[in-house]
Design a protein around this motif. Structure first.
Motif, PDB file in Angstrom:
ATOM      1  N   GLU A  61      61.753  38.805  14.210  1.00  0.00           N
ATOM      2  CA  GLU A  61      60.447  39.211  14.362  1.00  0.00           C
ATOM      3  C   GLU A  61      60.208  40.847  14.590  1.00  0.00           C
ATOM      4  O   GLU A  61      59.440  41.519  14.336  1.00  0.00           O
ATOM      5  N   GLN A  62      61.243  41.158  15.382  1.00  0.00           N
ATOM      6  CA  GLN A  62      61.246  42.736  15.775  1.00  0.00           C
ATOM      7  C   GLN A  62      61.693  43.393  14.456  1.00  0.00           C
ATOM      8  O   GLN A  62      61.137  44.661  14.479  1.00  0.00           O
TER       9      GLN A  62
ATOM     10  N   TYR B  99      47.644  46.289   6.538  1.00  0.00           N
ATOM     11  CA  TYR B  99      48.523  45.836   7.537  1.00  0.00           C
ATOM     12  C   TYR B  99      47.971  45.120   8.343  1.00  0.00           C
ATOM     13  O   TYR B  99      48.184  44.065   8.892  1.00  0.00           O
TER      14      TYR B  99
ATOM     15  N   ASP C 187      58.615  43.570  12.591  1.00  0.00           N
ATOM     16  CA  ASP C 187      57.519  44.396  13.278  1.00  0.00           C
ATOM     17  C   ASP C 187      57.813  45.972  12.834  1.00  0.00           C
ATOM     18  O   ASP C 187      56.711  46.702  12.770  1.00  0.00           O
ATOM     19  N   GLN C 188      59.003  46.478  13.099  1.00  0.00           N
ATOM     20  CA  GLN C 188      59.161  47.649  12.622  1.00  0.00           C
ATOM     21  C   GLN C 188      59.212  47.890  10.947  1.00  0.00           C
ATOM     22  O   GLN C 188      58.608  48.833  10.663  1.00  0.00           O
TER      23      GLN C 188
ATOM     24  N   LYS D  63      54.744  51.728  15.592  1.00  0.00           N
ATOM     25  CA  LYS D  63      55.295  52.048  16.980  1.00  0.00           C
ATOM     26  C   LYS D  63      56.587  52.694  16.871  1.00  0.00           C
ATOM     27  O   LYS D  63      57.410  52.273  15.992  1.00  0.00           O
TER      28      LYS D  63
ATOM     29  N   GLU E 248      46.672  51.252  20.361  1.00  0.00           N
ATOM     30  CA  GLU E 248      47.300  50.131  19.950  1.00  0.00           C
ATOM     31  C   GLU E 248      46.154  49.587  18.908  1.00  0.00           C
ATOM     32  O   GLU E 248      46.591  48.802  17.997  1.00  0.00           O
TER      33      GLU E 248
ATOM     34  N   GLY F  40      48.719  41.485   8.049  1.00  0.00           N
ATOM     35  CA  GLY F  40      50.097  41.316   8.729  1.00  0.00           C
ATOM     36  C   GLY F  40      51.130  41.113   7.800  1.00  0.00           C
ATOM     37  O   GLY F  40      51.272  41.800   6.907  1.00  0.00           O
ATOM     38  N   LEU F  41      52.286  40.297   8.104  1.00  0.00           N
ATOM     39  CA  LEU F  41      53.344  39.963   7.265  1.00  0.00           C
ATOM     40  C   LEU F  41      52.906  39.458   5.789  1.00  0.00           C
ATOM     41  O   LEU F  41      53.911  39.585   5.184  1.00  0.00           O
TER      42      LEU F  41
END
Length: 773
Positions: free
Chosen positions: A155-156, A184, A159-160, A61, A30, A188-189
């Protein structure tokens, strides 16, 4: 673009791909996203007929049963057989309304059933997934969808999709998966927004991204030619590059401008000098850099230089709280000489007395002049005259040991501790360095505790660290800086010790008597001749502690191997022998010499475990070098260790390969991804060896090193040898290095600014005289 056209596009450019469903995640890290997964093959243009294949690579993921397009190449793993090494990938999302409804209601997204999925697609059409990721507020238009469920879905999906959008965007500009994932991880976002607005920020924030890569992203969003953002980014990049690579504290504007023009100009467009100079002024006004007359500074370097001057002024203005009459000093010194059965030379006595009577002083001298003897004398006399116990057990955390002994590296600190029989540590550890952006615990806000600070190997301390150290010195603490000005300057910016000495404002005592030469050390004789730019006539002749073996570059490996084999036969170990070279590339470079020496000292064996990292193989028993500071484990850049154990992923709870390295008894566990923090130490750079001593030093010197060969580099290398120095190579190359006068210049105003302290003091004295009269 539909699925068939995507596949057709990939076939057209003859790129290998495998399309398949995720069957099982075999392994996933991770922290760095390294993934091993079993895939059910649906379609491929590779020569592969099996129904399943293992894909490996840096991946986001992966959810079971999801479909992906993987682009890469077939590889044959020596242990696990055929695998598919992924270079790029694409999630195969449904393209129709029905497919999207099935995808959203598949159970991947808690709370989203068939009816809710139908509502989402009715409102947002077949672009539903993209529209949600780009603007979460569109979910407020969905009937009967609670805010909690909407947030969870967003959010999911992000995340993808977020990481994939970053990967897809960067892959168009030549970024590999691993580097894209670093971007990334850094933002992050916000990654996409930063890439689209200020891609040059990536240079400072993401390791591995230089100006050229960021400039490609800049061009994609219209930042080209003489765009102000591009010029400012080029300026900042080059200031950092020149200061870090060449050791400058500042860059002259007249020198920086042509560098920037060269970096930014092309056949199509030329950036003009006045445009660069204008942006330098703007950057100064915006507090991005510091401009002092025509000198351009990184802010941190400007304030470090200024801070050192301020600290020296403060220290020199302090009065010693407890001064001792000369008679008392001489009496205590005589008693010490009697107890230790030694007789200090006049320069050594002067050094000890100056250290005890000055708030700040410098002790300098070459090899064999007794610097360590003087350090021990300073400590002993200071303790006796001040009534201080040197027994560590007499002190507690609340009442710490009053004499602080420090050095820039762990090896140098260990040597200092062995010589004085007192605790010594690294400067970073003393100051409580937290790593990364964590900064230091100690500073002017929280000063050190103690009465006397002695800093060995001061020539290795760069301007940043010296500033932090001196501003941590509290009122009343005396400071002794010890070093050899003829050694290499610090790896980081500045030449602090040399500037201190040349400024001539800090009390300084040079040690001039050479003791090890009197004992017949031809290594010391060579070192002192070299300092004067002379090459001894007897250099080619065998001496009892020194040899020279003539050879050309192509034969260096063979000669070094024979030398080391002979040393092993005489009972020495790999830890006793240090091969030093100034460059990494070439057959006589550090990288290839390490490969050869590993085969000699620690060859492959069924009794030794090993692990591959890139194209390097590490084995139990290997001698390795730490490349970065790791304060959490008390291991620092330049520390030498030994691999004592290797554990494979299936053998531990973390399910990761692990390497255990012992650094003088301190055992540190490295995950496989952390192995970029170490390298083999059978051969290392002369810079990395500075501050250490070894029983045997083997040093090739050949003409291919010419760009790096300098007198101070050669001098630093040979003075690492305690018992034997074994040179090989070309006498002309050695002669060229010894006799060259020009050393690489480093821009610094520290010497000049320190000299101004003398002017300040003179002016203050004149004012006081006038006031008295």
């Amino acid at each position: 673009m539909n699925e068939e056209s995507i596949l057709e596009e990939e076939r057209t450019i003859e790129r290998g791909f495998i399309k398949g469903n995720v069957n099982h995640i075999v392994f996933r890290n991770e922290e760095n996203f390294y993934t091993v997964a079993l895939i059910r093959v649906q379609q491929t243009n590779e020569e592969f007929k099996e129904k399943t294949i293992t894909v490996v690579g840096v991946l986001p993921k992966l959810e079971q049963d999801e479909t992906f397009l993987f682009f890469g190449q077939m590889i044959q793993h020596p242990k696990f057989g055929v695998q598919y090494q992924v270079e790029q990938f694409r999630r195969d999302l449904p393209q129709t309304k029905h497919g999207i409804i099935q995808y959203l209601s598949s159970g991947r997204f808690p709370g989203i059933g068939l009816k809710t999925a139908e509502s989402i697609v009715d409102v947002l059409d077949e672009r539903a997934i993209t529209r949600i990721v780009e603007d979460r507020s569109v979910l407020s238009d969905i009937p009967k969808l609670s805010k909690e469920k909407a947030d969870s879905l967003y959010e999911q999906l992000v995340d993808q999709q977020g990481v994939e959008q970053v990967l897809m965007m960067l892959s168009k500009h030549g970024f590999g998966v691993e580097l894209s994932l670093k971007v990334y991880q850094a933002y992050g976002l916000q990654a996409i927004d930063i890439i689209q607005t200020n891609p040059y920020q990536l240079i400072a924030d993401v390791e591995g991204i230089g100006f050229r890569k960021a400039d490609l992203l800049g061009a994609a969003i219209g930042i080209t030619g003489n765009h102000p953002d591009r010029i400012r980014a080029g300026c900042l990049f080059l200031i950092q590059e020149l200061c870090l690579q060449e050791g400058h504290v500042f860059i002259d504007k007249s020198s920086l401008t042509p560098h920037v023009i060269s970096l930014l100009s092309s056949y199509e467009f030329k950036v003009e000098a006045h445009e660069v100079e204008q942006q330098i002024e703007v950057m100064h006004e915006d507090d991005l850099i510091f401009l002092e007359e025509e000198r351009v500074y990184l802010k941190s370097l400007y304030f470090a230089e200024k801070g050192i001057v301020s600290s020296v002024r403060r220290l020199l203005s302090e009065e010693i709280e407890e001064e001792f009459p000369e008679a008392e000093f001489l009496k205590a010194l005589g008693k010490l000489e009697e107890e230790f059965n030694i007789e200090y030379a006049p320069s050594q006595k002067q050094a000890i007395q100056t250290a005890l009577s000055s708030p700040l002083m410098i002790l300098t001298g070459g090899p064999g002049t007794g610097k360590t003897t003087v350090i021990k004398g300073i400590v002993e006399l200071y303790a006796r005259l001040h009534g201080i116990s040197l027994d560590e057990k007499a002190y507690t955390k609340q009442n710490p040991f009053p004499i602080l002994l420090v050095a820039p590296t762990g090896r140098a600190a260990k040597r200092m501790s062995e010589a004085t029989e007192l605790p010594a540590t690294t400067i970073h550890r003393l100051l409580g360095w937290k790593g990364g952006t964590g900064g230091f615990e100690k500073g002017d806000h929280e000063p050190l505790e103690g009465d006397l600070l002695i800093v060995d190997e001061s020539s290795m301390v760069d301007i940043w660290l010296m500033n932090q150290l001196l501003k941590s010195v509290p009122k009343g603490m005396q400071v002794v800086l010890v070093g050899d000005q003829d050694q290499l300057p610090s790896v980081g910016p500045g030449q602090v010790l040399r500037d201190f000495l040349d400024a001539d404002v800090i009390p300084m005592v040079p040690l001039v008597d050479i003791y090890r030469q009197a004992e017949g050390s031809s290594i010391i004789e060579l070192a002192h001749a070299m300092k004067q730019g002379k090459m001894p006539e007897n250099l080619p002749n065998p001496q009892k502690d020194r040899r020279f073996f003539p050879c050309q570059m192509d034969h260096v490996q063979q000669v070094v191997s024979q030398i080391c084999e002979n040393a092993l036969k005489k009972g020495y170990t790999a830890k006793d022998i240090q091969v030093l070279a100034p460059m990494y590339k070439g057959s006589a470079g550090i990288t290839e010499l390490n490969r050869m020496l590993q085969q000699l000292f620690n060859p492959h064996s069924d009794q030794r475990r090993e692990i591959s990292f890139g194209d390097v193989v590490y084995r139990t028993g290997d001698v390795v070098l730490q490349l970065v500071n790791n304060p959490d484990e008390n291991v620092y850049n330049g520390d030498r260790g030994e691999i004592v154990a290797i554990f494979y992923a299936k053998e531990n709870q973390e399910k990761q390969d692990q390497v255990v390295i012992s650094f003088d008894g301190i055992e540190v566990i490295y995950q496989k991804k952390d192995l970029n923090q170490i390298t083999h130490a059978y051969c290392c750079s002369i810079h990395k060896a500075q501050g250490s001593e070894f029983p045997i030093v083997v040093m090739p010197v050949v003409r291919s090193y010419a760009r790096m060969l300098r007198r101070n580099l050669l001098y630093t290398g040979i003075t690492r040898a305690k018992q034997f120095l074994l040179l090989c190579g070309d006498l002309k190359a050695i002669h060229s290095a010894i006799t060259q006068k020009e050393e690489l210049h480093r821009n610094s105003m520290l010497q000049m600014k320190l000299r101004n302290l003398t002017v300040e003091k003179a002016n203050q004295h004149n004012l006081e005289e006038k006031a008295t009269n």
